[in-house]
Design an enzyme around this catalytic site. Sequence first.
Site: not given
Ligand code: REX
Length: 409
Positions: A100, A158, A161, A197-199, A323, A338, A365
């Site tokens: 992110s 996800f 995971t 928060y939402s992608n 942020r 990220g 994760n």
């Molecule tokens: C995706 C799942 C998490 C990851 C996500 N990633 O929304 C965006 C990002 C691009 O970077 N967001 C973070 C997976 C939170 C931010 O803004 O800091 N988790 C993992 C799972 C959980 O699959 N069931 O941790 O790799």
Amino acid sequence: MVSATARRGTVVGAVLLSLLAVPAHAAAPRDSTLATGEVALPKPDLDGLRADLRTARRQGAPGAAARIDAQGSTFRTATGVADRATGRALGNADRFRVGSVTKIFTATVLLQLVDERKLRLDAPVNRYLPGLLPDGRITVRHVLSHRSGLYDYTNDMFARTVPGFEAVRDKVFTYRQLVDRSLRRPRTNTPGAVYAYSNTNFVVAGMLVEKLTGHSVRTEYQDRIIEPLKLRDTFYVHPSTRIPGRHASGYLTPDRAGAPLVDATRQTASWAQSAGAIVSTTRDLNTFLRALLGGRLTSAAQLAQMRRWVPAGANQAYGLGLRRRDLSCGVSVYGHTGAVQGYYTYAFASKSGGRSLAAFVNTSNNGTVHATMLGTLESAFCGKRAKAPRGRTALAERHEDIAAGAARD
Ligand code: REX
């Protein structure tokens, strides 16, 4: 194990330490922090930073690296491995998926388009993308500040995971398909009401970039940010699954305790695209944040828009793709975290970009590791005596918050 890079970093670190040990009252010409009106920061705790990375390794990260840049000086440290199969040591030259942190790049492009009068922050998204969203009240500002109420499709994707990741690892999605996944679910809030928060928001942002410029987000990142700042290790990697050049392999932690890590390096990152598909290095991330917060990528007016804060959880606020984290010593830092499969990133800088920290581990994760990495901000910006009560900076910043439910637009 401490890599060769880490040992070199220690020497450079000594130089940095001497530069940063400038008392607040001293008119030190080399300290641009003072010249730009930034509060003098406590000296970074470089031993603490190294210890944070070692802790992350003990908690399951194969490798961890961090780099601080401040007033022309650099400190680098790394520990562990870039590749578990070969045992190659991780270093700050390794490229990694920044997740992110990509959102800051996307927001920057859109704010440049505002500067060029091609986009208005308070205009509805549907003005530019007719019929895309079911609620015509959702504005560009709502999207960039995560206040659209658009459901985050990655929650479902996800929920489990490893199976969730394997199901999309090789998939190529259109933006529209990702937005459709979100729209199958009800909106989470009224537009503008609260941060959630939402992608999906940054997929919509990517669509706006492409619609308004007529080019791919790759071209726009390249022409507006990567080329001008000479970020030679920064790439938008989609839908190609390979990270070019020297890079860290990324290892996803399964949900089941004790299950082996999954090598997640190779993926299309199509589920993320303009919300998270950039690859970079710690050096390039620091260069980017220094330029952005130093006002070299947008007008001062648009940077100020980027810094209009909405509350976003404990000691945090969100601007536009940016942020803010309020640290224990009263210092606030600006950037993004990220998380993509196999990588956690922290990229933050002081208010005008005078000091920056980029840190990453090649696992994800793993909430314990993520919490440890939050400690790198304390080490880099608060120094050793990090437990003091909040200072004036954080309080002053908090007054700028737009209250939840009472957003100005
Ligand atoms: C995706 C799942 C998490 C990851 C996500 N990633 O929304 C965006 C990002 C691009 O970077 N967001 C973070 C997976 C939170 C931010 O803004 O800091 N988790 C993992 C799972 C959980 O699959 N069931 O941790 O790799």
